[in-house]
Enzyme design. Structure first.
Site, PDB file in Angstrom:
ATOM      1  N   SER A 104      41.440  -5.633  28.945  1.00  8.07           N
ATOM      2  CA  SER A 104      40.323  -5.005  29.648  1.00  8.07           C
ATOM      3  C   SER A 104      39.069  -5.862  29.583  1.00  8.07           C
ATOM      4  O   SER A 104      38.352  -6.024  30.581  1.00  8.07           O
ATOM      5  CB  SER A 104      40.023  -3.629  29.047  1.00  8.07           C
ATOM      6  OG  SER A 104      41.086  -2.737  29.238  1.00  8.07           O
TER       7      SER A 104
ATOM      8  N   SER B 120      42.702  -0.842  21.975  1.00  8.59           N
ATOM      9  CA  SER B 120      41.246  -0.745  22.083  1.00  8.59           C
ATOM     10  C   SER B 120      40.706  -1.179  23.443  1.00  8.59           C
ATOM     11  O   SER B 120      39.547  -1.573  23.549  1.00  8.59           O
ATOM     12  CB  SER B 120      40.578  -1.590  20.986  1.00  8.59           C
ATOM     13  OG  SER B 120      40.966  -2.955  21.088  1.00  8.59           O
ATOM     14  N   GLY B 121      41.545  -1.109  24.488  1.00 12.65           N
ATOM     15  CA  GLY B 121      41.084  -1.432  25.835  1.00 12.65           C
ATOM     16  C   GLY B 121      40.342  -0.276  26.470  1.00 12.65           C
ATOM     17  O   GLY B 121      40.035   0.731  25.818  1.00 12.65           O
TER      18      GLY B 121
ATOM     19  N   ASP C 206      54.090  -5.052  22.227  1.00  8.84           N
ATOM     20  CA  ASP C 206      54.350  -4.287  21.005  1.00  8.84           C
ATOM     21  C   ASP C 206      54.584  -2.808  21.289  1.00  8.84           C
ATOM     22  O   ASP C 206      55.486  -2.186  20.722  1.00  8.84           O
ATOM     23  CB  ASP C 206      53.188  -4.439  20.022  1.00  8.84           C
ATOM     24  CG  ASP C 206      52.979  -5.877  19.580  1.00  8.84           C
ATOM     25  OD1 ASP C 206      53.983  -6.579  19.400  1.00  8.84           O
ATOM     26  OD2 ASP C 206      51.823  -6.298  19.412  1.00  8.84           O
TER      27      ASP C 206
ATOM     28  N   GLU D  74      38.954  -7.687  47.795  1.00 12.74           N
ATOM     29  CA  GLU D  74      40.011  -8.491  47.178  1.00 12.74           C
ATOM     30  C   GLU D  74      41.308  -8.311  47.952  1.00 12.74           C
ATOM     31  O   GLU D  74      41.374  -7.548  48.930  1.00 12.74           O
ATOM     32  CB  GLU D  74      40.181  -8.103  45.698  1.00 12.74           C
ATOM     33  CG  GLU D  74      38.956  -8.422  44.867  1.00 12.74           C
ATOM     34  CD  GLU D  74      39.118  -8.092  43.394  1.00 12.74           C
ATOM     35  OE1 GLU D  74      40.233  -7.695  42.994  1.00 12.74           O
ATOM     36  OE2 GLU D  74      38.144  -8.209  42.638  1.00 12.74           O
TER      37      GLU D  74
ATOM     38  N   GLY E 182      36.868  -6.421  38.813  1.00 10.61           N
ATOM     39  CA  GLY E 182      36.046  -5.240  39.015  1.00 10.61           C
ATOM     40  C   GLY E 182      36.860  -3.969  39.014  1.00 10.61           C
ATOM     41  O   GLY E 182      37.990  -3.929  38.532  1.00 10.61           O
TER      42      GLY E 182
ATOM     43  N   SER F 141      43.512  -1.689  37.977  1.00 11.78           N
ATOM     44  CA  SER F 141      43.879  -1.550  36.563  1.00 11.78           C
ATOM     45  C   SER F 141      42.755  -0.925  35.739  1.00 11.78           C
ATOM     46  O   SER F 141      43.001  -0.011  34.938  1.00 11.78           O
ATOM     47  CB  SER F 141      44.278  -2.909  35.973  1.00 11.78           C
ATOM     48  OG  SER F 141      43.234  -3.852  36.134  1.00 11.78           O
TER      49      SER F 141
ATOM     50  N   HIS G  24      50.471 -11.541  34.638  1.00  8.14           N
ATOM     51  CA  HIS G  24      49.160 -10.898  34.637  1.00  8.14           C
ATOM     52  C   HIS G  24      49.228  -9.416  34.280  1.00  8.14           C
ATOM     53  O   HIS G  24      48.416  -8.928  33.496  1.00  8.14           O
ATOM     54  CB  HIS G  24      48.529 -11.067  36.018  1.00  8.14           C
ATOM     55  CG  HIS G  24      47.138 -10.533  36.138  1.00  8.14           C
ATOM     56  ND1 HIS G  24      46.109 -10.973  35.328  1.00  8.14           N
ATOM     57  CD2 HIS G  24      46.587  -9.609  36.981  1.00  8.14           C
ATOM     58  CE1 HIS G  24      44.980 -10.344  35.663  1.00  8.14           C
ATOM     59  NE2 HIS G  24      45.250  -9.493  36.645  1.00  8.14           N
TER      60      HIS G  24
ATOM     61  N   LYS H 152      45.580  -4.306  16.197  1.00  9.92           N
ATOM     62  CA  LYS H 152      46.161  -5.336  15.322  1.00  9.92           C
ATOM     63  C   LYS H 152      45.267  -6.560  15.166  1.00  9.92           C
ATOM     64  O   LYS H 152      45.488  -7.374  14.283  1.00  9.92           O
ATOM     65  CB  LYS H 152      47.546  -5.751  15.823  1.00  9.92           C
ATOM     66  CG  LYS H 152      47.574  -6.596  17.078  1.00  9.92           C
ATOM     67  CD  LYS H 152      49.008  -7.041  17.364  1.00  9.92           C
ATOM     68  CE  LYS H 152      49.104  -7.925  18.582  1.00  9.92           C
ATOM     69  NZ  LYS H 152      50.481  -8.370  18.842  1.00  9.92           N
TER      70      LYS H 152
ATOM     71  N   ARG I 277      50.886  -4.083  41.709  1.00 12.89           N
ATOM     72  CA  ARG I 277      49.581  -3.445  41.587  1.00 12.89           C
ATOM     73  C   ARG I 277      48.568  -3.995  42.577  1.00 12.89           C
ATOM     74  O   ARG I 277      48.447  -5.207  42.757  1.00 12.89           O
ATOM     75  CB  ARG I 277      49.032  -3.617  40.160  1.00 12.89           C
ATOM     76  CG  ARG I 277      47.624  -3.050  39.993  1.00 12.89           C
ATOM     77  CD  ARG I 277      47.172  -3.089  38.560  1.00 12.89           C
ATOM     78  NE  ARG I 277      46.992  -4.425  38.026  1.00 12.89           N
ATOM     79  CZ  ARG I 277      45.930  -5.201  38.258  1.00 12.89           C
ATOM     80  NH1 ARG I 277      44.982  -4.801  39.074  1.00 12.89           N
ATOM     81  NH2 ARG I 277      45.847  -6.396  37.689  1.00 12.89           N
TER      82      ARG I 277
ATOM     83  N   GLU J 143      48.064  -0.023  30.697  1.00 14.28           N
ATOM     84  CA  GLU J 143      49.155  -0.881  31.154  1.00 14.28           C
ATOM     85  C   GLU J 143      50.475  -0.604  30.449  1.00 14.28           C
ATOM     86  O   GLU J 143      51.551  -0.842  31.017  1.00 14.28           O
ATOM     87  CB  GLU J 143      48.767  -2.351  30.981  1.00 14.28           C
ATOM     88  CG  GLU J 143      49.705  -3.312  31.678  1.00 14.28           C
ATOM     89  CD  GLU J 143      49.257  -4.759  31.589  1.00 14.28           C
ATOM     90  OE1 GLU J 143      50.068  -5.649  31.916  1.00 14.28           O
ATOM     91  OE2 GLU J 143      48.108  -5.009  31.181  1.00 14.28           O
TER      92      GLU J 143
END
Length: 515
Positions: A41, A11-12, A205, A112, A47, A369, A329, A33, A364, A353
């Site tokens: 997310s 559900s991201g 998972d 960044e 950002g 992401s 991460h 789950k 990354r 991911e």
């Protein structure tokens, strides 16, 4: 036997993006789950990176991405990411998504680590991930069925095609969800490590299910450790975004010495693997590391999420020092896909991911992401809709026992310690071999046990052991140091050599395929 056109596991942002596009004319079910808001997310602070600035270009974003990825990236995937990103973000904004702007209504763009210019869009300061997820949830809630608190335990495979997923509820009831197409969007595997920025539900998972189903996985050795997790009483307590260093904060030891001086030309904005190892070296030398924020004006209003995190953990921000430690991460590797999100199993897609499109290479680039989830969520949805074909495989319903199976398994904490100490930021052959043998001993206890016979908690540990073994084995096989994979006995090569080796490798593959 619930069925749908498409079932999405997770559900991201990638799951919600795909669900929104697909549900315009298809029946879509999302299962997760835990709660729909349990994802990495929603925790993302930094950002979304995209070349929307007037002095920026997709080529610049491309170069920064492959440089940070140590030239291990799949260039066609990177091009898709950086070329399509601005358009998809514009679509989001036209549909009501609000990013931070200045008084003149111009987008506020941050900088960044390893970015050559300001190109990071934020929402709510350091609450970008939450803003994006809540925006997309609002879009899909009326047209997508979302089922919470049900864990996917195995993919359903018939005649080498994926026809859905087997799942288990909190009371151990088993359900078979059939679908024409199944999309894995389960996130990474940060929960395998004792220090992690990930949501508590992220344990690998999806990787374990794909492995059991026979899908190809790749690049699992590349685990990114974020340099700055809040550190209190020997525990990691949450993420301190790289955007803080982008606004001028520096890493110092307990004596106030800047630890990045002389380490990298970009100093505190060096690639994450470089900064994480620098902090790791300080810890190995018995020193504590802090993020000095004293030079940032209005810190609490610019970084409200981090401020609340510090207050919750009784960190006195007026002193200007936040104690930090590196932690797991992001996983650059995962279920191998092509640039359309297709895995090696027909009718099974992977996004976000859990997928390995090759876009991130060996490390990354910061804030790529969320961009990946948005871009490839759209790409996967488009691919399914353009060439939609109902699944012609007739599902065979197989009996599944609800009976619990007694297993003597290690605890989650034991697995996390094993990974952190032996398959962590700095690796060597002996420690990797020790971890592999430990995991193989654990695996022998459940190799012949059907996942349907396990409780959800048992299955989560089984998945952790499976993925831990895969990561350790992959790490031992890569006898070089590159990006997030650092081997003590294999020093880094010159980046020019990396690039030349990748060119030679690609030519060799083409010769094999086309000769």
């Amino acid at each position: 036997m619930p069925s749908s056109n498409i079932i999405i596991i997770g559900s991201g942002i990638s799951a919600l993006t795909a669900a929104y596009q697909l549900s315009s004319n298809k029946n879509v079910i999302i299962i997760t789950k835990s709660k729909v808001t349990n994802s990495n997310s929603i925790l993302a602070q930094g950002g979304v990176a995209s070349s929307v600035g007037k002095d920026d270009s997709w080529r610049s974003h491309f170069n920064d991405t492959v440089s940070a990825g140590c030239y291990h990236n799949k260039e066609s995937a990177v091009e898709l990411l950086v070329q399509n990103g601005p358009g998809y973000l514009l679509n989001l904004m036209n549909n009501g998504m609000e990013f931070d702007r200045d008084e003149d209504k111009n987008l506020l763009l941050g900088k960044e680590g390893a970015h050559s210019t300001r190109r990071i869009l934020h929402a709510g300061g350091d609450a970008t991930g939450r803003a994006l997820v809540m925006h997309m949830l609002e879009k899909v809630k009326e047209r997508v069925q979302i089922i919470e608190d049900i864990a996917a335990i195995d993919l359903l495979i018939e005649n080498n095609h994926c026809i859905g997923v087997k799942a288990k509820s909190q009371n151990n009831a088993i359900y078979d969800y059939f679908a024409d197409y199944t999309i894995l969007a389960t996130g990474g595997c940060g929960g395998l490590y004792s220090f992690s920025s990930n949501d508590k539900t992220i344990m690998g998972d999806g990787l374990a299910m794909a492995y059991r189903a026979g899908a190809e996985l790749c690049d699992l050795e590349f685990i990114q450790f974020h340099p700055t997790l809040l550190h209190k009483d020997g525990k990691s307590c949450g993420l301190v975004s790289e955007a803080v260093r982008g606004e001028g904060a520096i890493l110092v030891d307990e004596d106030g010495r800047s630890i990045m001086n002389g380490v990298h030309p970009l100093l505190d904005l060096a690639p994450r693997d470089v900064v994480a190892r620098a902090i790791f070296n300080e810890i190995c030398n018995g020193k504590k590391t802090f993020l000095d924020i004293s030079m940032i004006d209005d810190f609490s209003s610019r970084f409200p999420t981090i401020t609340n995190l510090c207050i919750k953990n009784e960190i006195q921000l007026e002193i200007g020092l936040i104690p930090v430690v590196p932690g797991a991460h992001f996983s650059m590797g995962g279920v191998k896909t092509n640039t359309r999100g297709q895995t090696t199993i027909p009718n099974l897609y992977a996004i976000g991911e859990v997928a390995c499109t090759g876009v991130h290479g060996a490390n990354r680039l910061a804030s790529n992401s969320l961009l990946e989830g948005i871009v490839f969520g759209n790409i996967v949805a488009k691919d399914i809709l353009v060439d939609y074909k109902p699944n012609k495989v007739n599902p065979v319903v197989k009996g599944g026992s609800k009976q619990d199976y007694t297993l003597n398994l290690p605890s989650k904490a034991q697995i996390q310690t094993m990974m952190m100490e032996n398959v962590g930021i700095v690796r060597n052959d002996d420690r990797l071999q020790y971890a592999i043998e430990w995991f193989e001993k654990c695996k022998r206890k459940f190799d012949e046990v059907s996942p349907s016979r396990l409780t959800i908690e048992q299955l989560e540990i089984v998945n952790m052991i499976t993925v831990g073994w895969l990561i350790a084995s992959s790490a031992k096989m890569r006898t070089e140091s590159r990006g997030s994979h650092f081997r003590e006995n294999y020093p880094f090569e010159d980046p020019d050599n990396w690039y030349k080796k990748e060119i030679i490798r690609k030519k060799a593959i083409k010769n094999i395929v086309y000769s």
